[in-house]
Design a protein around this motif. Structure first.
Motif, PDB file in Angstrom:
ATOM      1  N   THR A  12       0.829  -1.206   0.000  1.00 57.24           N
ATOM      2  CA  THR A  12       0.000   0.000   0.000  1.00 57.24           C
ATOM      3  C   THR A  12       0.863   1.256   0.000  1.00 57.24           C
ATOM      4  OG1 THR A  12      -1.775  -1.154   1.171  1.00 57.24           O
ATOM      5  CG2 THR A  12      -1.795   1.248   1.243  1.00 57.24           C
TER       6      THR A  12
ATOM      7  N   ARG B 267       2.320   1.692  -3.502  1.00 57.72           N
ATOM      8  CA  ARG B 267       1.373   2.069  -4.555  1.00 57.72           C
ATOM      9  C   ARG B 267       0.795   3.467  -4.346  1.00 57.72           C
ATOM     10  NH1 ARG B 267      -2.475  -3.202  -5.773  1.00 57.72           N
ATOM     11  NH2 ARG B 267      -0.939  -4.379  -6.973  1.00 57.72           N
TER      12      ARG B 267
ATOM     13  N   GLY C 143      -0.492   2.090   7.087  1.00 57.06           N
ATOM     14  CA  GLY C 143      -0.247   0.653   6.983  1.00 57.06           C
ATOM     15  C   GLY C 143      -0.586  -0.068   8.276  1.00 57.06           C
TER      16      GLY C 143
ATOM     17  N   LEU D 210      -4.332  -0.414   8.542  1.00 54.05           N
ATOM     18  CA  LEU D 210      -4.904  -1.456   7.694  1.00 54.05           C
ATOM     19  C   LEU D 210      -4.911  -2.814   8.394  1.00 54.05           C
ATOM     20  CD1 LEU D 210      -3.427  -0.639   4.157  1.00 54.05           C
ATOM     21  CD2 LEU D 210      -5.771  -0.297   4.958  1.00 54.05           C
TER      22      LEU D 210
ATOM     23  N   TRP E  44      -7.313  -7.570  -5.572  1.00 58.21           N
ATOM     24  CA  TRP E  44      -6.287  -6.751  -4.928  1.00 58.21           C
ATOM     25  C   TRP E  44      -5.326  -6.145  -5.945  1.00 58.21           C
ATOM     26  CZ3 TRP E  44      -2.008  -9.086  -1.264  1.00 58.21           C
ATOM     27  CH2 TRP E  44      -1.366  -8.044  -0.595  1.00 58.21           C
TER      28      TRP E  44
ATOM     29  N   ASP F 254      -5.725   0.661  -5.939  1.00 57.72           N
ATOM     30  CA  ASP F 254      -4.638   1.641  -5.886  1.00 57.72           C
ATOM     31  C   ASP F 254      -5.074   2.980  -5.308  1.00 57.72           C
ATOM     32  OD1 ASP F 254      -6.268   2.442  -7.918  1.00 57.72           O
ATOM     33  OD2 ASP F 254      -4.732   2.489  -9.476  1.00 57.72           O
TER      34      ASP F 254
ATOM     35  N   THR G 279      -8.522   0.591  -0.908  1.00 59.29           N
ATOM     36  CA  THR G 279      -7.741  -0.259  -0.008  1.00 59.29           C
ATOM     37  C   THR G 279      -8.502  -0.547   1.281  1.00 59.29           C
ATOM     38  OG1 THR G 279      -5.684   0.667  -0.895  1.00 59.29           O
ATOM     39  CG2 THR G 279      -5.549  -0.483   1.210  1.00 59.29           C
TER      40      THR G 279
ATOM     41  N   SER H  11      -9.783  -4.186   2.412  1.00 54.40           N
ATOM     42  CA  SER H  11      -9.335  -4.729   3.700  1.00 54.40           C
ATOM     43  C   SER H  11     -10.511  -5.218   4.538  1.00 54.40           C
ATOM     44  CB  SER H  11      -8.556  -3.655   4.475  1.00 54.40           C
ATOM     45  OG  SER H  11      -7.417  -3.239   3.756  1.00 54.40           O
TER      46      SER H  11
END
Length: 434
Positions: free
Chosen positions: A254, A257, A266, A269, A311, A315, A320, A324
């Protein structure tokens, strides 16, 4: 005669509250074991990112991922030994020693500054400690709740412990590291684990049932000729290999991207995936009670494969987060239902510990090899390529697991139908089918 029947009924009623209380204590204990064992496993992405950015800057993603995957492997493969030991009546010893060893490993992790130290504490000590308590606890709960429908619901409930642990520990790590540093953050996690482990050992105060009759052999040779169970184990390797890759590489991919997000996103997530998986565990238990745990698992394997392929094109920040959430729900079902599914593939509950240990060992093997392979694929590709090779690798394996599980479902349904027909033809029905 009447007085004897009344006394028997009265004594049975007196025992029922004690039995119910012991069942609830077992549920509480298993919930906490899930919280600590899977909570540390599902926090691997947070540790992986921190190790790459701080302690182990010179190491590759593949090398660092061996710490988390080895920990997960030992947690799950410990059942090869602890499962048969549970079947022979050593549940109390296993639960107590496992929880103490896990807490000791967490505390020692706070002192680590080198790769080998991190590996010994997080992978070996925490992994073996968590595994010593995990498989016997799941087997004990499976043997405690004998009704398949109720067992599926209960397993979904206790598996929520891993979701709660997977949310609490990453959030603790994220907020405490900038304030008190890595050592005291890990010690704080250790103190939480210690306090919860004291509650999990409440079950030790109750009576412990031991196997009746002669003790069986340590290894059950009938497993080698049980094709449906073997295929379940093969499917578990494929699904576990694919399942663990996002927990390790979702934060890293992540950040690569989406350049506008920071390291904190992160970490968030990981908490989002683990939090949403609690809903998947509850829904999975309800669905398994209605349609069967094996059938529900197979459907979620197909859906998980589709999600991994999707997945590839995610982007954006919103995309995301949505991905998730759905990934957490689907994988929550996959974690919750093995405890309800495995007793259906055991010839008797006397071997549920041994077979659970073998199944979870295959799961651990998949986790062990999956993330390092994914890390090698990740490191071999440039960030501009989008890292799509990792997603394809995981998606194909998840689809293979779904295909492999189809045959055990067919055999299980045939056995159930044959059992119903045998009951219909039992003597006492006038020799006619009902």
């Amino acid at each position: 005669m009447g007085n004897q029947e009344e006394s028997t009924t009265s004594s049975r009623r007196e025992r029922e509250p004690n039995v119910a209380l012991q069942h609830w204590l077992q549920i509480l204990s298993t919930f906490i074991v899930y919280f600590n064992a899977w909570g540390t496993i599902l926090t691997a992405g947070v540790f992986q990112t921190y190790y790459e950015q701080a302690i182990l800057r010179g190491q590759s993603s593949s090398n660092i991922s061996w710490i988390a995957t080895a920990s997960a492997f030992l947690t799950l493969s410990a059942g090869l030994v602890t499962g048969p030991l549970y079947d022979q009546g050593f549940y109390r010893t296993l639960l107590l020693s496992g929880t103490l060893l896990q807490v000791f490993g967490i505390m020692m992790l706070s002192l680590c500054t080198k790769y080998y130290q991190l590996f010994l504490c997080q992978a070996v000590c925490i992994g073996i400690g968590a595994g010593t308590a995990f498989t016997p606890s799941v087997a004990a709960l499976g043997a405690c709740v004998t009704n398949p429908s109720t067992r599926a619901k209960v397993m979904g409930l206790v598996a929520c412990g891993s979701s709660v642990g997977g949310v609490v520990y990453p959030i603790m790590f994220r907020f405490l590291v900038p304030r008190i540093g890595f050592p005291w953050t890990v010690r704080s996690i250790g103190f939480v684990a210690l306090g919860l482990d004291l509650f999990s050992c409440i079950v030790l105060a109750g009576p412990q049932s031991k196997p009746a009759g002669a003790r069986r052999r340590f290894f059950d040779p009938s497993i080698l000729t049980d094709l449906p169970f073997i295929l379940l184990c093969v499917g578990s390797i494929c699904s576990a290999t694919a399942y663990y890759i996002p927990f390790i590489y979702l934060p890293l991919i992540t950040e690569e991207r989406i350049q506008s997000v920071g390291a904190d996103f992160g970490f968030d997530l990981v908490a989002i995936v683990n939090g949403s998986s609690a809903l998947g565990r509850l829904l999975g238990g309800l669905a398994a009670a209605q349609f069967g745990p094996t059938e529900t698992t197979c459907v979620c394997l197909f859906l998980g494969s589709i999600m991994l392929f999707c997945w590839i094109v995610v982007d954006t920040v919103a995309g995301t987060i949505v991905w998730s959430v759905f990934w957490g729900i689907i994988t929550g079902v996959l974690v919750a239902l093995p405890g309800a599914m495995l007793p259906l593939f055991c010839p008797s509950l006397s071997v549920v510990g041994s077979r659970s240990g073998i199944y979870w060992a295959f799961v651990g093997l998949g986790i062990l090899i999956g993330s390092p392979i994914g890390g090698a694929v990740h490191d071999s590709q440039s960030a501009r390529s989008g890292r799509w090779q990792v997603q394809v690798f995981a998606g194909i394996l998840m689809m293979a697991a779904a295909v492999v599980v189809v045959y055990p479902i067919i055999r299980l349904r045939r056995n159930v139908q044959a059992g119903h027909r045998a009951e219909v033809r039992q003597p006492g029905n006038g020799g006619r089918e009902r």
